[in-house]
Design a protein around this motif. Structure first.
Motif, PDB file in Angstrom:
ATOM      1  N   ALA A  22       0.822  -1.197   0.000  1.00  0.00           N
ATOM      2  CA  ALA A  22       0.000   0.000   0.000  1.00  0.00           C
ATOM      3  C   ALA A  22       0.861   1.254   0.000  1.00  0.00           C
ATOM      4  N   CYS A  23       0.245   2.372  -0.379  1.00  0.00           N
ATOM      5  CA  CYS A  23       0.939   3.661  -0.361  1.00  0.00           C
ATOM      6  C   CYS A  23       1.212   4.073   1.086  1.00  0.00           C
ATOM      7  N   THR A  24       2.448   4.375   1.393  1.00  0.00           N
ATOM      8  CA  THR A  24       2.829   4.746   2.760  1.00  0.00           C
ATOM      9  C   THR A  24       3.335   6.179   2.851  1.00  0.00           C
ATOM     10  N   LEU A  25       3.040   6.991   1.844  1.00  0.00           N
ATOM     11  CA  LEU A  25       3.482   8.390   1.870  1.00  0.00           C
ATOM     12  C   LEU A  25       2.499   9.222   2.680  1.00  0.00           C
ATOM     13  N   GLY A  26       2.580   9.097   4.001  1.00  0.00           N
ATOM     14  CA  GLY A  26       1.680   9.851   4.864  1.00  0.00           C
ATOM     15  C   GLY A  26       0.538   9.005   5.362  1.00  0.00           C
ATOM     16  N   ARG A  33       2.490  17.555   0.950  1.00  0.00           N
ATOM     17  CA  ARG A  33       3.363  17.834  -0.184  1.00  0.00           C
ATOM     18  C   ARG A  33       4.534  16.867  -0.163  1.00  0.00           C
ATOM     19  N   VAL A  34       4.776  16.233  -1.304  1.00  0.00           N
ATOM     20  CA  VAL A  34       5.898  15.308  -1.426  1.00  0.00           C
ATOM     21  C   VAL A  34       6.760  15.745  -2.599  1.00  0.00           C
ATOM     22  N   THR A  35       8.061  15.613  -2.449  1.00  0.00           N
ATOM     23  CA  THR A  35       9.014  15.933  -3.505  1.00  0.00           C
ATOM     24  C   THR A  35       9.232  14.694  -4.355  1.00  0.00           C
ATOM     25  N   ILE A  36       9.170  14.858  -5.663  1.00  0.00           N
ATOM     26  CA  ILE A  36       9.252  13.735  -6.585  1.00  0.00           C
ATOM     27  C   ILE A  36      10.699  13.462  -6.971  1.00  0.00           C
ATOM     28  N   ARG A  54      -4.825   1.233  -6.017  1.00  0.00           N
ATOM     29  CA  ARG A  54      -3.750   2.211  -6.214  1.00  0.00           C
ATOM     30  C   ARG A  54      -4.021   3.053  -7.468  1.00  0.00           C
ATOM     31  N   ALA A  55      -5.295   3.151  -7.860  1.00  0.00           N
ATOM     32  CA  ALA A  55      -5.660   4.043  -8.957  1.00  0.00           C
ATOM     33  C   ALA A  55      -5.258   5.476  -8.585  1.00  0.00           C
ATOM     34  N   LEU A  56      -4.673   6.185  -9.541  1.00  0.00           N
ATOM     35  CA  LEU A  56      -4.136   7.525  -9.293  1.00  0.00           C
ATOM     36  C   LEU A  56      -4.753   8.524 -10.258  1.00  0.00           C
ATOM     37  N   VAL A  57      -5.300   9.608  -9.717  1.00  0.00           N
ATOM     38  CA  VAL A  57      -5.878  10.683 -10.521  1.00  0.00           C
ATOM     39  C   VAL A  57      -5.035  11.942 -10.335  1.00  0.00           C
ATOM     40  N   PHE A  58      -4.545  12.496 -11.444  1.00  0.00           N
ATOM     41  CA  PHE A  58      -3.876  13.790 -11.419  1.00  0.00           C
ATOM     42  C   PHE A  58      -4.915  14.882 -11.624  1.00  0.00           C
ATOM     43  N   ALA A  59      -4.929  15.876 -10.731  1.00  0.00           N
ATOM     44  CA  ALA A  59      -5.790  17.054 -10.852  1.00  0.00           C
ATOM     45  C   ALA A  59      -4.903  18.237 -11.215  1.00  0.00           C
ATOM     46  N   TRP A 132       7.774   7.388  -9.932  1.00  0.00           N
ATOM     47  CA  TRP A 132       8.195   7.517  -8.529  1.00  0.00           C
ATOM     48  C   TRP A 132       7.074   7.080  -7.591  1.00  0.00           C
ATOM     49  N   LEU A 133       5.852   7.508  -7.874  1.00  0.00           N
ATOM     50  CA  LEU A 133       4.722   7.138  -7.025  1.00  0.00           C
ATOM     51  C   LEU A 133       4.438   5.640  -7.118  1.00  0.00           C
ATOM     52  N   ALA A 134       4.580   5.066  -8.309  1.00  0.00           N
ATOM     53  CA  ALA A 134       4.386   3.624  -8.453  1.00  0.00           C
ATOM     54  C   ALA A 134       5.413   2.863  -7.621  1.00  0.00           C
ATOM     55  N   ALA A 135       6.649   3.338  -7.614  1.00  0.00           N
ATOM     56  CA  ALA A 135       7.697   2.683  -6.823  1.00  0.00           C
ATOM     57  C   ALA A 135       7.417   2.770  -5.332  1.00  0.00           C
ATOM     58  N   LYS A 136       6.661   3.789  -4.913  1.00  0.00           N
ATOM     59  CA  LYS A 136       6.310   3.968  -3.506  1.00  0.00           C
ATOM     60  C   LYS A 136       4.985   3.279  -3.151  1.00  0.00           C
ATOM     61  N   GLY A 137       4.416   2.526  -4.080  1.00  0.00           N
ATOM     62  CA  GLY A 137       3.151   1.858  -3.822  1.00  0.00           C
ATOM     63  C   GLY A 137       1.944   2.768  -3.912  1.00  0.00           C
TER      64      GLY A 137
END
Length: 296
Positions: A22-26, A33-36, A54-59, A132-137
Motif C-alpha cells: 500500500a501507499c505509505t506516503l503519509g 506535499r511530497v518531492t518527486i 492504487r488508482a491515481l488521478v492527477f488534478a 516515482w509514485l508507483a515505486a512507492k506503492g
C-alpha cells in the motif's frame, strides 16, 4: 515559487498499520506535499482513509493557479475519500505572477508567450511522478488518469495526445482540445499535433456560458476551434463508429458523444448550460468513467 499553506501533514509521522504494497506516503486520510525524486519539483498527494486500489488521478490546476487551488475548488479530495483512489495535484512548471502555467508546446499561455526550450517539460515531469509514485506503492501504472480545469483541462487533453502510454483516460473540464489550433485555419485542430499511440477514453465537461473557453469556439489563441470539433477528432482517433444521441439529463446537463470505439475508448461530453468558466464537472460521474478503463 509561491506555496499556499493549508496545514498539510508532514512526512515525519508515527507508524501505522498498512497492507503490504500500500501507499505509505503519509497517514491515510491526509493531504501532504511530497518531492518527486530528484526532479526538484513536488506535488500535493491525497491518500484516502480507505484506499480501495492504487488508482491515481492527477488534478491539474488552471492557468495562474497551483495544486492547492485545484484541490480546494474541485472538491476532488472528497471524491477520492468516497471512492478510495489516490489524488495528486502538482504545480505546473512555468511560474507566473500569481501561480503557474502548463507547458503545452506550440500554443501561447495566458501570458501570450509560447513556451520555449528553456521552460520546464511538464509531460516529462508527470511521467517521472508516475514512476516515482508507483515505486512507492502509490500508483497502479495501468490505472493513472488526468483531469484539470481550464489550462489544466487543456493540459490533460495534451497528455491524451502525447502520453497515451502513461494515462488510461482523461477528463478535461472547460478545456477539451484535440491538438493545437491549425495555423492555416484555427477553426479546426491541427491533426499533426495530436497523434496518440492508442485509443484514449475521454469524458469532458464544459459550461454553456463559458466566455473564456467558449463551447462554440473563438476566444484566445490557444482555444479557437469549437468543442464539438475536439469531440469529433477524438472520436476519429479512437475509431468510434456511432454518435450518441444528444440528451438532457435530469440535472439539466446536456450529454453527447461517441461509442462503439476501439478498445472501448468512448468519447463523452457533458455541458452544463448555465455554467461559466468554472469546475463544471460531476466528480462521481468522472470517477465512474475512469474506473471503467485501464491502460493495456
Amino acid at each position: 515559487m509561491r506555496r499556499q499553506s493549508l496545514g498539510f501533514v508532514g512526512l515525519a509521522l508515527a507508524a501505522w498499520a498498512v497492507p503490504a504494497g500500500a501507499c505509505t506516503l503519509g497517514a491515510p486520510g491526509t493531504t501532504q506535499r511530497v518531492t518527486i525524486g530528484d526532479t526538484g519539483r513536488s506535488l500535493l498527494l491525497r491518500v484516502p482513509a480507505k484506499a480501495r486500489s492504487r488508482a491515481l488521478v492527477f488534478a491539474l490546476h488552471g492557468s495562474g493557479g497551483d495544486g492547492a487551488a485545484i484541490l480546494a475548488g474541485s472538491k476532488l479530495g472528497e471524491t477520492a475519500e468516497r471512492h478510495g483512489f489516490i489524488l495528486a495535484a502538482p504545480d505546473a512548471g512555468i511560474p507566473v505572477e500569481k501561480g503557474f502555467v502548463w507547458n503545452i508546446p506550440g500554443v501561447p499561455t495566458v501570458t501570450g508567450k509560447v513556451p520555449g526550450p528553456q521552460d520546464a517539460d511538464d509531460v516529462a515531469f508527470l511521467g517521472k511522478a508516475i514512476d516515482w509514485l508507483a515505486a512507492k506503492g502509490c500508483a497502479d501504472r495501468r490505472r493513472v488518469y488526468a483531469t484539470g480545469l481550464s489550462g489544466g483541462g487543456r493540459m490533460s487533453s495534451w497528455l491524451g495526445c502525447v502520453a497515451s502510454d502513461r494515462f488510461a483516460a482523461i477528463a478535461p473540464v472547460v478545456g477539451l482540445r484535440s491538438g493545437n489550433p491549425s495555423a492555416s485555419d484555427p477553426r479546426f485542430p491541427d491533426a499533426t499535433t495530436c497523434t496518440p499511440a492508442r485509443p484514449m477514453p475521454v469524458i469532458a465537461f464544459a459550461g454553456g456560458k463559458d466566455g473564456t473557453n467558449p463551447v462554440e469556439g473563438g476566444g484566445a489563441g490557444y482555444w479557437q476551434y469549437p468543442m464539438r470539433r475536439a469531440e469529433a477528432r477524438w472520436a476519429d482517433l479512437n475509431g468510434c463508429r456511432h454518435p450518441l444521441p444528444e440528451r438532457t439529463l435530469e440535472s439539466g446537463v446536456i450529454e453527447r458523444g461517441y461509442t462503439d470505439c476501439r478498445g472501448g475508448a468512448a468519447v463523452v461530453a457533458r455541458i452544463t448550460p448555465e455554467a461559466g468558466h468554472v469546475w463544471a464537472a460531476d466528480n462521481d460521474a468522472m470517477w465512474r468513467f475512469f474506473a471503467k478503463h485501464r491502460r493495456p
